[in-house]
Design an enzyme around this catalytic site. Structure first.
Site, PDB file in Angstrom:
ATOM      1  N   TYR A   1      69.854  60.009  -6.198  1.00  0.00           N
ATOM      2  CA  TYR A   1      70.642  58.855  -5.752  1.00  0.00           C
ATOM      3  C   TYR A   1      69.806  57.581  -5.836  1.00  0.00           C
ATOM      4  CZ  TYR A   1      73.518  56.129  -2.450  1.00  0.00           C
ATOM      5  OH  TYR A   1      74.296  55.183  -1.840  1.00  0.00           O
TER       6      TYR A   1
ATOM      7  N   SER B   1      72.402  49.915  -3.144  1.00  0.00           N
ATOM      8  CA  SER B   1      72.053  50.635  -1.920  1.00  0.00           C
ATOM      9  C   SER B   1      70.671  50.176  -1.471  1.00  0.00           C
ATOM     10  CB  SER B   1      72.016  52.140  -2.220  1.00  0.00           C
ATOM     11  OG  SER B   1      71.261  52.839  -1.237  1.00  0.00           O
TER      12      SER B   1
END
Ligand code: NAP
Ligand code: GCO
Length: 262
Positions: free
Chosen positions: A159, A146
């Protein structure tokens, strides 16, 4: 150089969490390049619906229900696939969740759930599939990282920690398994239009406006935008590429951005 470098005919790809979103798009791209597709989800209902959708695209995908954090189920399923279907040549660790909660408000249980699915899950999957790839002295592993593997953002600390860790797990597996001709890379999507980002993508939402202004391409990524990178990192064309995180982000990580009225 021939395009056969990108041909996946005769290869089998296993993608976790690929019943929709980025996973389904990457699986569709790999199928178009000739791979046999095996998809996973934690929900049998979603898996069955997805297999029908793949079939409607002319893709004869196989499906297995398991939780990527359940090592017993993962090891049992990988053994079943390896013995009954055939070698898993390509593993795409795509399954993942996000919880958008400020640190001060985040329960440890929420933190641990995100870390377990987004980081420990890929570890469990890579260990289970890697055992067979090592025996064959060949394999491709792609971890879906990501932008948060590189930069932070408020409310997504668990995250970001998981995806940052996944970047380093990618580099470490690349180091540890290079001797077995296993290439381990990551794909770092920017901001993509999927169910995972639906809440922050609605027209007029401040974050939607922010992303459109911060992304040089001035648009959200479409899942299909990931297919080329996935095929590349799954094919012979990337046999000397390992430990690399390929960002597919419309240029957002390349820029500081611009003033509002520029
Ligand atoms: P998504 O639509 O939320 O899909 C995630 C998939 O993972 C779903 O199929 C989900 O299954 C599955 N999953 C969740 N927990 C699982 C578990 N324990 N075991 C097996 N499968 C599990 O997300 P997405 O937007 O397609 O993103 C896919 C991946 O790309 C994720 O790793 C995400 O972090 C990453 N990513 C997304 C973006 C973006 O902008 N969308 C950007 C960068 C990276 P259920 O639906 O049954 O829960
Ligand atoms: C968020 C988004 C991001 C994307 C992606 C960006 O809340 O910031 O969900 O985390 O999902 O990971 O690369």
């Amino acid at each position: 150089m021939s395009l056969s470098l990108f041909d996946l005919t005769g290869k089998t790809a296993l993608l976790t969490g690929a019943t929709h979103g980025l996973g389904m798009s990457m699986a569709t791209g790999l199928a178009a390049a000739g791979a046999q597709i095996i998809v996973n989800d934690v929900s049998r209902e979603k898996l069955e619906a997805a297999l029908a959708e793949y079939a409607s695209k002319g893709i004869n995908a196989l499906g297995y229900v398991f939780d990527v954090t359940d090592e017993t189920a993962v090891k049992r399923t990988i053994k079943e696939i390896e013995t009954q279907v055939g070698p898993v040549d390509i593993l795409v660790n795509n399954a993942g969740i996000i919880k958008r909660i400020p640190v001060v408000d985040m329960e440890v249980a929420d933190w641990e759930t995100v870390i377990r699915i987004d980081l420990t899950g890929p570890f469990i999957m890579s260990k289970a599939v890697g055992k067979y790839m090592i025996r064959r002295n060949a394999g491709k592993i792609i971890n879906i990282c990501s932008m948060m593997s590189e930069v932070g953002r408020e409310t997504v600390s668990a995250y970001a920690a998981a995806k940052g860790g996944l970047k380093m797990l990618t580099k470490n597996l690349a180091t540890e398994w290079a001797r077995f001709n296993i290439q381990v890379n990551g794909i770092g999507p920017g901001y993509f239009a999927t169910t995972q980002t639906a809440a922050i993508r609605v027209d007029g939402h401040p974050f939607n406006d922010f992303i459109l202004s911060r992304t040089p391409a001035a648009r959200w990524g479409e899942p299909e935008d990931l297919q080329g990178a996935t095929i590349f990192l799954s094919s012979k064309a990337s046999d000397f590429v390992s430990g690399h995180i390929l960002y597919v982000d419309g240029g957002i990580l390349a820029t500081l951005g611009k003033a509002a009225n520029e």
